[in-house]
Design an enzyme around this catalytic site. Structure first.
Site, PDB file in Angstrom:
ATOM      1  N   ARG A  63      18.000  26.316  79.629  1.00 42.12           N
ATOM      2  CA  ARG A  63      16.650  26.626  79.117  1.00 42.12           C
ATOM      3  C   ARG A  63      16.185  28.012  79.570  1.00 42.12           C
ATOM      4  O   ARG A  63      15.564  28.750  78.816  1.00 42.12           O
ATOM      5  CB  ARG A  63      15.669  25.547  79.610  1.00 42.12           C
ATOM      6  N   HIS A  67      14.812  30.934  77.106  1.00 40.73           N
ATOM      7  CA  HIS A  67      13.478  31.538  77.270  1.00 40.73           C
ATOM      8  C   HIS A  67      13.568  33.027  77.608  1.00 40.73           C
ATOM      9  O   HIS A  67      12.662  33.784  77.323  1.00 40.73           O
ATOM     10  CB  HIS A  67      12.673  30.777  78.332  1.00 40.73           C
ATOM     11  N   ASN A  95       6.477  28.820  79.998  1.00 37.07           N
ATOM     12  CA  ASN A  95       7.448  29.026  81.074  1.00 37.07           C
ATOM     13  C   ASN A  95       7.062  28.317  82.370  1.00 37.07           C
ATOM     14  O   ASN A  95       7.794  28.392  83.359  1.00 37.07           O
ATOM     15  CB  ASN A  95       7.630  30.525  81.340  1.00 37.07           C
ATOM     16  N   HIS A 194      18.838  20.058  73.468  1.00 38.86           N
ATOM     17  CA  HIS A 194      18.035  18.951  73.998  1.00 38.86           C
ATOM     18  C   HIS A 194      18.870  17.682  74.176  1.00 38.86           C
ATOM     19  O   HIS A 194      18.316  16.613  74.406  1.00 38.86           O
ATOM     20  CB  HIS A 194      16.817  18.696  73.095  1.00 38.86           C
TER      21      HIS A 194
HETATM   22  C1  HEM Z   1      13.527  24.742  68.673  1.00 41.32           C
HETATM   23  C2  HEM Z   1      12.521  25.056  69.453  1.00 41.32           C
HETATM   24  C3  HEM Z   1      12.342  24.507  70.832  1.00 41.32           C
HETATM   25  C4  HEM Z   1      11.218  23.950  71.331  1.00 41.32           C
HETATM   26  C5  HEM Z   1       9.893  23.767  70.615  1.00 41.32           C
HETATM   27  C6  HEM Z   1      11.513  23.547  72.682  1.00 41.32           C
HETATM   28  C7  HEM Z   1      10.617  22.950  73.539  1.00 41.32           C
HETATM   29  C8  HEM Z   1      10.941  22.385  74.750  1.00 41.32           C
HETATM   30  C9  HEM Z   1      10.021  21.669  75.587  1.00 41.32           C
HETATM   31  C10 HEM Z   1       8.542  21.442  75.279  1.00 41.32           C
HETATM   32  C11 HEM Z   1      10.707  21.225  76.665  1.00 41.32           C
HETATM   33  C12 HEM Z   1      10.135  20.402  77.824  1.00 41.32           C
HETATM   34  C13 HEM Z   1       9.406  21.323  78.754  1.00 41.32           C
HETATM   35  C14 HEM Z   1       8.472  20.659  79.723  1.00 41.32           C
HETATM   36  O1  HEM Z   1       8.569  19.493  80.034  1.00 41.32           O
HETATM   37  O2  HEM Z   1       7.598  21.377  80.182  1.00 41.32           O
HETATM   38  C15 HEM Z   1      12.068  21.673  76.522  1.00 41.32           C
HETATM   39  C16 HEM Z   1      13.073  21.429  77.413  1.00 41.32           C
HETATM   40  C17 HEM Z   1      14.336  21.947  77.291  1.00 41.32           C
HETATM   41  N1  HEM Z   1      14.773  22.838  76.334  1.00 41.32           N
HETATM   42 FE1  HEM Z   1      13.826  23.312  74.636  1.00 41.32          FE
HETATM   43  N2  HEM Z   1      12.810  23.867  72.971  1.00 41.32           N
HETATM   44  C18 HEM Z   1      13.355  24.458  71.868  1.00 41.32           C
HETATM   45  C19 HEM Z   1      14.633  24.987  71.770  1.00 41.32           C
HETATM   46  C20 HEM Z   1      15.526  25.038  72.801  1.00 41.32           C
HETATM   47  C21 HEM Z   1      16.732  25.819  72.811  1.00 41.32           C
HETATM   48  C22 HEM Z   1      17.159  26.760  71.687  1.00 41.32           C
HETATM   49  C23 HEM Z   1      17.350  25.580  74.006  1.00 41.32           C
HETATM   50  C24 HEM Z   1      18.621  26.159  74.553  1.00 41.32           C
HETATM   51  C25 HEM Z   1      19.547  26.742  73.814  1.00 41.32           C
HETATM   52  C26 HEM Z   1      16.536  24.633  74.722  1.00 41.32           C
HETATM   53  C27 HEM Z   1      16.853  24.061  75.921  1.00 41.32           C
HETATM   54  C28 HEM Z   1      16.066  23.144  76.592  1.00 41.32           C
HETATM   55  C29 HEM Z   1      16.524  22.380  77.729  1.00 41.32           C
HETATM   56  C30 HEM Z   1      17.937  22.364  78.278  1.00 41.32           C
HETATM   57  C31 HEM Z   1      15.423  21.634  78.178  1.00 41.32           C
HETATM   58  C32 HEM Z   1      15.378  20.700  79.388  1.00 41.32           C
HETATM   59  C33 HEM Z   1      15.019  21.518  80.629  1.00 41.32           C
HETATM   60  C34 HEM Z   1      15.061  20.734  81.925  1.00 41.32           C
HETATM   61  O3  HEM Z   1      15.430  19.570  81.954  1.00 41.32           O
HETATM   62  O4  HEM Z   1      14.712  21.342  82.966  1.00 41.32           O
HETATM   63  N3  HEM Z   1      15.426  24.355  73.985  1.00 41.32           N
HETATM   64  N4  HEM Z   1      12.178  22.395  75.356  1.00 41.32           N
END
Ligand code: HEM
Length: 328
Positions: A63, A67, A95, A194
């Protein structure tokens, strides 16, 4: 030399050149081969050690990479700490829950011992994300070309503008990815990230408890899954509770995210939004096959890792000594 031999040689040289260079000849395979030959080994060793100790690190580093790349390109601008008068990307709301910075610091410190002033923080972020996901497979799952320089500018306002929201609809997501040179296949494949990691209840609670203000759930969310989510999150949402983004598969990088998505069991509204477009929904069905998903994911993340890179030292770029601040 005979013409056929010459033409074979030319083709061979072109092939070698094209497989080592990309992005208009900017980033390269093994850019640090001469100046820091053990770089990739060092990054992998530390990253694998961290993921081995705590599997949730893989999602954090993946992530962090996303970002970083979506705001001003993959230039480690996300790593800069705020200073008086400048609130950096880290401070932006999307972030707030990003972490893993200290792992990048540790890798950087080790590399400064091995080859001082040589390796950019931006390259470390890209390599560490690849290695973190690859841990599970025991081999590198995609190629990372190197040669990125670190940016000198980081603005919270740009992060708030460019990072997609968990509430975004399909049109907005498609546009935000297109703004970064990524197409619908990239959007679908990268959303497949995800398949690992967690989200805090606050970012999806509305879908479960109060979708239209009448105490109802999102009709696009499977009822039985909504019940499970209700038991996991309190209402109003407790900011400390997190739920796996891919049901029962928080640590496994696989295609189960798409299986869950196609059963209306994805966690975020932005994930569910992918099914509202016919073409995207068809791709989501194809990605239930791991090999189909993974081959597109490797292409898409390589593309993502090359967004807006800076490749020259100068006004815009440098090799930071400390990933958290620009050089003096
Ligand atoms: C398509 C648009 C995307 C949206 C709207 C989005 C949104 C989010 C949100 C809201 C979370 C949870 C954050 C929290 O609890 O505060 C999350 C987690 C995460 N996102 Fe996305 N995301 C997107 C695309 C991506 C992409 C492109 C990647 C990587 C290539 C990614 C990787 C991750 C990962 C691995 C997590 C889990 C992080 C953790 O467990 O610490 N996301 N995302």
């Amino acid at each position: 030399m005979r013409p056929r031999t010459v033409s074979v040689l030319v083709s061979l040289l072109l092939f070698i050149a094209s497989s080592n260079v990309c992005n208009g000849g900017k980033l390269k395979k093994d850019f640090y081969g001469k100046d820091c030959p053990r770089l990739e080994e060092t990054v992998r060793q530390i990253t694998w050690e961290k993921v081995g100790e705590n599997r949730s690190v893989a999602a954090k580093l993946l992530r962090l990479h996303f970002h970083d790349c979506f705001v001003r390109g993959c230039d480690a601008s996300l790593l800069l700490d705020s200073v008086e008068g400048n609130s950096t990307e880290k401070k932006a709301i999307p972030n707030g829950s990003v972490s893993g910075y200290e792992i990048i610091d540790e890798i950087k410190a080790k590399l400064e011992e091995e080859c001082p002033n040589t390796v950019s923080c931006a390259d470390i972020v890209a390599l560490a994300a690849r290695d973190a996901v690859s841990y599970q497979f025991g081999r590198s799952m995609w190629q990372v070309f190197t040669g990125r320089k670190d940016g000198k500018v980081s603005l919270a306002t740009e992060a708030a503008r460019d990072l997609p929201s968990a509430f975004a609809n399909y049109t907005t997501l498609k546009q935000q990815f297109a703004n970064k040179g990524l197409n619908v296949f990239d959007l679908l494949a990268l959303s497949g990230a995800h398949t690992i990691g967690v989200a805090r209840c606050g970012v999806f609670a509305r879908r479960v408890f109060n979708f239209t203000g009448k105490g109802d759930k999102d009709p696009a969310l499977d009822s039985s899954y909504a019940k499970v989510l209700k038991t996991k999150c309190s209402n109003p949402p407790n900011p400390n509770i997190t739920v796996e983004l891919d049901r029962n598969s928080e640590f496994r990088f696989d295609s189960h995210y798409f299986v869950a998505l196609n059963r209306n069991q994805s966690l975020l509204a932005s994930d569910a939004a992918l099914l509202t477009d016919r073409n995207a929904a068809r791709i989501a069905r194809d990605f239930e096959n791991f090999f189909v998903f993974m081959s597109q994911f490797s292409r898409s993340i390589k593309k993502m890792s090359e967004i807006g890179v800076i490749t020259r030292v100068g006004d815009k770029g440098e090799i930071r000594k400390n990933c958290r601040k620009v050089n003096a």
